[in-house]
Design a protein around this motif. Structure first.
Motif, PDB file in Angstrom:
ATOM      1  N   SER A 182       0.715  -1.213   0.146  1.00  0.00           N
ATOM      2  CA  SER A 182      -0.054   0.055  -0.007  1.00  0.00           C
ATOM      3  C   SER A 182       0.713   1.215   0.110  1.00  0.00           C
ATOM      4  O   SER A 182       2.172   1.104   0.105  1.00  0.00           O
ATOM      5  CB  SER A 182      -1.086   0.295   1.271  1.00  0.00           C
ATOM      6  OG  SER A 182       0.024   0.133   2.235  1.00  0.00           O
ATOM      7  N   GLY A 183       0.293   2.383  -0.123  1.00  0.00           N
ATOM      8  CA  GLY A 183       0.832   3.634  -0.308  1.00  0.00           C
ATOM      9  C   GLY A 183       1.593   3.866   1.368  1.00  0.00           C
ATOM     10  O   GLY A 183       2.529   4.342   1.352  1.00  0.00           O
ATOM     11  N   ALA A 184       0.756   3.578   2.346  1.00  0.00           N
ATOM     12  CA  ALA A 184       1.192   4.275   3.541  1.00  0.00           C
ATOM     13  C   ALA A 184       2.523   3.277   3.753  1.00  0.00           C
ATOM     14  O   ALA A 184       3.418   3.598   4.291  1.00  0.00           O
ATOM     15  CB  ALA A 184       0.141   3.995   4.561  1.00  0.00           C
ATOM     16  N   ASN A 238       5.676   4.397   2.283  1.00  0.00           N
ATOM     17  CA  ASN A 238       5.992   5.676   2.832  1.00  0.00           C
ATOM     18  C   ASN A 238       6.673   5.551   4.080  1.00  0.00           C
ATOM     19  O   ASN A 238       7.655   5.963   4.382  1.00  0.00           O
ATOM     20  CB  ASN A 238       4.840   6.865   3.097  1.00  0.00           C
ATOM     21  CG  ASN A 238       4.531   7.402   1.763  1.00  0.00           C
ATOM     22  OD1 ASN A 238       5.346   7.400   0.761  1.00  0.00           O
ATOM     23  ND2 ASN A 238       3.233   7.796   1.451  1.00  0.00           N
ATOM     24  N   PHE A 267      -0.608  14.646   1.623  1.00  0.00           N
ATOM     25  CA  PHE A 267      -1.351  13.473   2.088  1.00  0.00           C
ATOM     26  C   PHE A 267      -0.223  12.212   1.826  1.00  0.00           C
ATOM     27  O   PHE A 267       0.093  12.018   0.917  1.00  0.00           O
ATOM     28  CB  PHE A 267      -2.499  13.317   1.585  1.00  0.00           C
ATOM     29  CG  PHE A 267      -3.318  11.956   1.945  1.00  0.00           C
ATOM     30  CD1 PHE A 267      -4.069  12.019   3.266  1.00  0.00           C
ATOM     31  CD2 PHE A 267      -3.101  10.798   1.369  1.00  0.00           C
ATOM     32  CE1 PHE A 267      -4.582  10.887   3.806  1.00  0.00           C
ATOM     33  CE2 PHE A 267      -3.757   9.573   2.077  1.00  0.00           C
ATOM     34  CZ  PHE A 267      -4.723   9.752   3.381  1.00  0.00           C
ATOM     35  N   HIS A 268       0.070  11.546   2.984  1.00  0.00           N
ATOM     36  CA  HIS A 268       0.928  10.476   2.846  1.00  0.00           C
ATOM     37  C   HIS A 268       0.474   9.075   3.466  1.00  0.00           C
ATOM     38  O   HIS A 268       1.199   7.939   3.248  1.00  0.00           O
ATOM     39  CB  HIS A 268       2.266  10.681   3.418  1.00  0.00           C
ATOM     40  CG  HIS A 268       2.770  11.987   2.809  1.00  0.00           C
ATOM     41  ND1 HIS A 268       3.331  12.058   1.578  1.00  0.00           N
ATOM     42  CD2 HIS A 268       3.066  13.176   3.431  1.00  0.00           C
ATOM     43  CE1 HIS A 268       3.821  13.217   1.400  1.00  0.00           C
ATOM     44  NE2 HIS A 268       3.752  13.985   2.370  1.00  0.00           N
ATOM     45  N   GLY A 269      -0.875   9.018   3.868  1.00  0.00           N
ATOM     46  CA  GLY A 269      -1.595   7.778   4.142  1.00  0.00           C
ATOM     47  C   GLY A 269      -1.740   7.851   5.613  1.00  0.00           C
ATOM     48  O   GLY A 269      -1.522   8.825   6.377  1.00  0.00           O
ATOM     49  N   GLU A 294       4.563  15.206  -2.321  1.00  0.00           N
ATOM     50  CA  GLU A 294       4.038  14.613  -3.583  1.00  0.00           C
ATOM     51  C   GLU A 294       4.455  15.884  -4.690  1.00  0.00           C
ATOM     52  O   GLU A 294       4.199  16.914  -4.314  1.00  0.00           O
ATOM     53  CB  GLU A 294       2.485  14.766  -3.230  1.00  0.00           C
ATOM     54  CG  GLU A 294       2.082  13.685  -2.412  1.00  0.00           C
ATOM     55  CD  GLU A 294       0.509  14.353  -1.764  1.00  0.00           C
ATOM     56  OE1 GLU A 294      -0.493  14.006  -2.501  1.00  0.00           O
ATOM     57  OE2 GLU A 294       0.460  15.073  -0.885  1.00  0.00           O
ATOM     58  N   ASP A 302       6.548  11.115  -3.023  1.00  0.00           N
ATOM     59  CA  ASP A 302       5.339  10.249  -2.966  1.00  0.00           C
ATOM     60  C   ASP A 302       4.564  10.345  -4.092  1.00  0.00           C
ATOM     61  O   ASP A 302       4.033  11.267  -4.555  1.00  0.00           O
ATOM     62  CB  ASP A 302       4.402  10.683  -1.559  1.00  0.00           C
ATOM     63  CG  ASP A 302       3.405   9.981  -1.266  1.00  0.00           C
ATOM     64  OD1 ASP A 302       2.964   9.188  -2.437  1.00  0.00           O
ATOM     65  OD2 ASP A 302       2.801   9.922  -0.292  1.00  0.00           O
ATOM     66  N   VAL A 355       2.572   8.024  -4.978  1.00  0.00           N
ATOM     67  CA  VAL A 355       1.509   6.945  -4.763  1.00  0.00           C
ATOM     68  C   VAL A 355       0.288   7.443  -5.905  1.00  0.00           C
ATOM     69  O   VAL A 355      -0.269   6.362  -6.433  1.00  0.00           O
ATOM     70  CB  VAL A 355       0.982   6.881  -3.483  1.00  0.00           C
ATOM     71  CG1 VAL A 355      -0.244   6.144  -3.246  1.00  0.00           C
ATOM     72  CG2 VAL A 355       2.145   6.274  -2.515  1.00  0.00           C
ATOM     73  N   GLN A 356       0.035   8.764  -5.782  1.00  0.00           N
ATOM     74  CA  GLN A 356      -1.160   9.113  -6.761  1.00  0.00           C
ATOM     75  C   GLN A 356      -0.782   9.609  -7.896  1.00  0.00           C
ATOM     76  O   GLN A 356      -1.348   9.211  -9.015  1.00  0.00           O
ATOM     77  CB  GLN A 356      -1.850  10.364  -6.159  1.00  0.00           C
ATOM     78  CG  GLN A 356      -3.186  10.457  -6.787  1.00  0.00           C
ATOM     79  CD  GLN A 356      -4.345  11.278  -5.710  1.00  0.00           C
ATOM     80  OE1 GLN A 356      -4.875  12.123  -6.263  1.00  0.00           O
ATOM     81  NE2 GLN A 356      -4.239  11.046  -4.501  1.00  0.00           N
ATOM     82  N   LYS A 404      -1.388   2.671  -5.133  1.00  0.00           N
ATOM     83  CA  LYS A 404      -2.518   3.105  -6.093  1.00  0.00           C
ATOM     84  C   LYS A 404      -2.561   2.125  -7.381  1.00  0.00           C
ATOM     85  O   LYS A 404      -3.187   1.066  -7.284  1.00  0.00           O
ATOM     86  CB  LYS A 404      -2.893   4.415  -6.192  1.00  0.00           C
ATOM     87  CG  LYS A 404      -3.305   5.018  -4.660  1.00  0.00           C
ATOM     88  CD  LYS A 404      -4.252   6.350  -5.019  1.00  0.00           C
ATOM     89  CE  LYS A 404      -4.894   6.504  -3.778  1.00  0.00           C
ATOM     90  NZ  LYS A 404      -4.185   7.488  -2.857  1.00  0.00           N
TER      91      LYS A 404
HETATM   92  C1  LIG Z   1      -3.746   7.187  -1.370  1.00  0.00           C
HETATM   93  C2  LIG Z   1      -2.513   7.888  -1.124  1.00  0.00           C
HETATM   94  C3  LIG Z   1      -1.528   7.334  -0.076  1.00  0.00           C
HETATM   95  C4  LIG Z   1      -1.997   6.263   0.952  1.00  0.00           C
HETATM   96  O1  LIG Z   1      -2.154   5.114   0.217  1.00  0.00           O
HETATM   97  P1  LIG Z   1      -2.727   3.602   0.941  1.00  0.00           P
HETATM   98  O2  LIG Z   1      -2.642   2.691   0.045  1.00  0.00           O
HETATM   99  O3  LIG Z   1      -4.087   4.219   1.305  1.00  0.00           O
HETATM  100  O4  LIG Z   1      -2.119   3.572   2.147  1.00  0.00           O
HETATM  101  C5  LIG Z   1      -0.300   7.872   0.184  1.00  0.00           C
HETATM  102  N1  LIG Z   1       0.046   8.842  -0.442  1.00  0.00           N
HETATM  103  C6  LIG Z   1      -0.648   9.620  -1.563  1.00  0.00           C
HETATM  104  C7  LIG Z   1      -0.132  10.810  -2.335  1.00  0.00           C
HETATM  105  C8  LIG Z   1      -1.727   9.086  -1.707  1.00  0.00           C
HETATM  106  O5  LIG Z   1      -2.660   9.680  -2.731  1.00  0.00           O
END
Ligand SMILES: *Cc1c(COP(=O)(O)O)cnc(C)c1O
Length: 409
Positions: A116-118, A121, A146-148, A198, A231, A233-234, A260
């Motif tokens: 997962s993203g969290a 991170n 936002f990082h989780g 991000e 980050d 993730v998105q 994601k």
């Molecule tokens: C969604 C998101 C996260 C968290 O990801 P999870 O898979 O829900 O843990 C972390 N960073 C960013 C930039 C995100 O958009």
């Protein structure tokens, strides 16, 4: 007959019966629409009653290739009957191949896999502390980021609403206003080990970095021997029309986190870093039991292959331009829209009013969108959305926004 048990996996339960199950048995930590979704294909999704929705926010950003992308489905179906999971005490060709594919498309480093993203991170935070001298542990992050939701990741998330009543937070984080290089310089001290950001804030409202900002952070990091963590993730894995968000800005991070859309809708996360920094994670220092498992690896490889087979990076750029034309035209006609922000398949419409009623009105018209930060309508469409679907979605959104009561202060 217990209809609940007997029907699991066969005939879907009605939306009403499903909501009832959730009320009794599922922790109520999400605001959920009272709808049971049962099937998806591309940018379309169907509920248990057979109602069709156009999904401009598929999988909360995870389904960048739309629902059930054919190559991901085929890869998972093939792999699931061969080998689902083996521990990371073994080698798996598919994990190695997946790492190479990500490395080739980014900055040529190495991958650590998680789920997962969290989690990605958390690995980044740990790695930054491990790689730098022992006295260094502080990480600078940015307001609105936002990082989780795990403790390290949520502490890195500089938004007070996510810290309420769960403290004490993790020590060693400090927050700078987004876009403010001076503030970052002031926060750096002898204990600072990294800057984490991000490249484009997602949950924070599709917020782009001001001109020169990421370059400035790279410079501060280099001058002070800090690691620069992006980050992604998105923003990663094709979301912006490039493989990774940083490629828009010509600024290379030392560590990049992904999740994601990484596996085309299947759960998976990764951290990418240079070979040199990677050496600071030695056996026993960090792990994720399910990380890089064969199913996720096959899905991750298939997601990359489908993007390349279908020329989706290019298609995302074209789709992005259609959204831009439609939404900037809409802004001319609709006073409630303050700003339109678009990078590839990442779209934010900042309103002067609360966006929740618009989300609800769109749902009634069978269009799925998102609202973040109260006033930003966020769309994270699939890269393979059709031109017809874009126009259909924009038609509904236009109608809804034009009819939204103007209660702006
Ligand atoms: C969604 C998101 C996260 C968290 O990801 P999870 O898979 O829900 O843990 C972390 N960073 C960013 C930039 C995100 O958009």
């Amino acid at each position: 007959m217990s209809t609940t048990d007997a029907s699991a996996g066969t005939e879907p339960l009605s939306s009403t019966d499903t909501v009832e199950l959730f009320q009794k048995y599922v922790v109520p930590n999400y605001v959920r629409y009272p709808v049971n979704l049962v099937r998806g294909e591309g940018s379309k999704i169907w509920d248990a009653e057979g109602k069709e929705y156009l999904d401009l926010f598929p999988g909360w950003g995870c389904n960048l290739l739309g629902h059930c992308p054919d190559m991901v489905v085929a890869a998972v179906q093939d792999q699931v009957a061969k080998l689902i999971h083996v521990p990371n005490t073994w080698h798996m060709d598919v994990q190695g191949q997946w790492a190479k594919m990500l490395s080739d498309r980014s900055f040529g480093g190495k991958a650590f896999f998680c789920n997962s993203g969290a989690e990605a991170n958390e690995a980044a935070i740990k790695l930054a502390r491990l790689h730098t001298p022992h006295e260094k542990y502080k990480i600078i992050t940015f307001l609105g980021g936002f990082h989780g939701r795990t403790y390290g990741a949520v502490t890195a998330t500089a938004q007070p609403k996510y810290h309420q009543h769960i403290g004490p937070m993790m020590a060693g984080f400090s927050y700078a206003p987004h876009g403010d290089l001076e503030a970052v310089r002031d926060l750096v001290d002898e204990h600072t080990c990294a800057i984490m950001i991000e490249p484009i804030q997602g949950e924070g409202g599709v917020k782009l970095p001001p001109e020169g900002f990421l370059e400035g952070l790279r410079k501060i990091a280099d001058e002070n021997n800090l690691l620069l963590i992006f980050d992604e993730v998105q923003t990663g894995c094709g979301r912006t029309g490039e493989w990774f968000g940083y490629q828009h800005f010509g600024v290379q991070p030392d560590i990049m986190t992904l999740a994601k859309s990484l596996c085309g809708g299947v759960a998976g996360g990764a951290l990418m870093t240079t070979s040199e920094i990677a050496d600071s994670l030695k056996p026993g220092m960090h792990a994720a039991t399910f990380g890089g498992n064969p199913l996720a690896a096959r899905a991750g490889i298939a997601a990359i292959e489908q993007i390349e087979r279908d020329g989706l990076l290019e298609k995302a750029k074209q789709a992005s331009e259609i959204f831009r034309e439609r939404l900037t035209a809409l802004k001319q006609e609709c006073d409630l829209i303050r700003e339109v922000r678009i990078v590839g398949m990442m779209i934010g419409l900042e309103l002067s009013v609360d966006g929740a009623p618009a989300v609800k009105a769109c749902l009634e018209k069978q269009l799925l969108i998102n609202c973040t930060q109260g006033r930003v309508i966020r769309l994270l469409p699939a890269m393979n959305i059709t031109e017809e679907e874009i126009h259909h979605g924009c038609d509904i959104l236009s109608e809804v926004l034009k009819n939204l009561p103007a209660t702006a202060e």
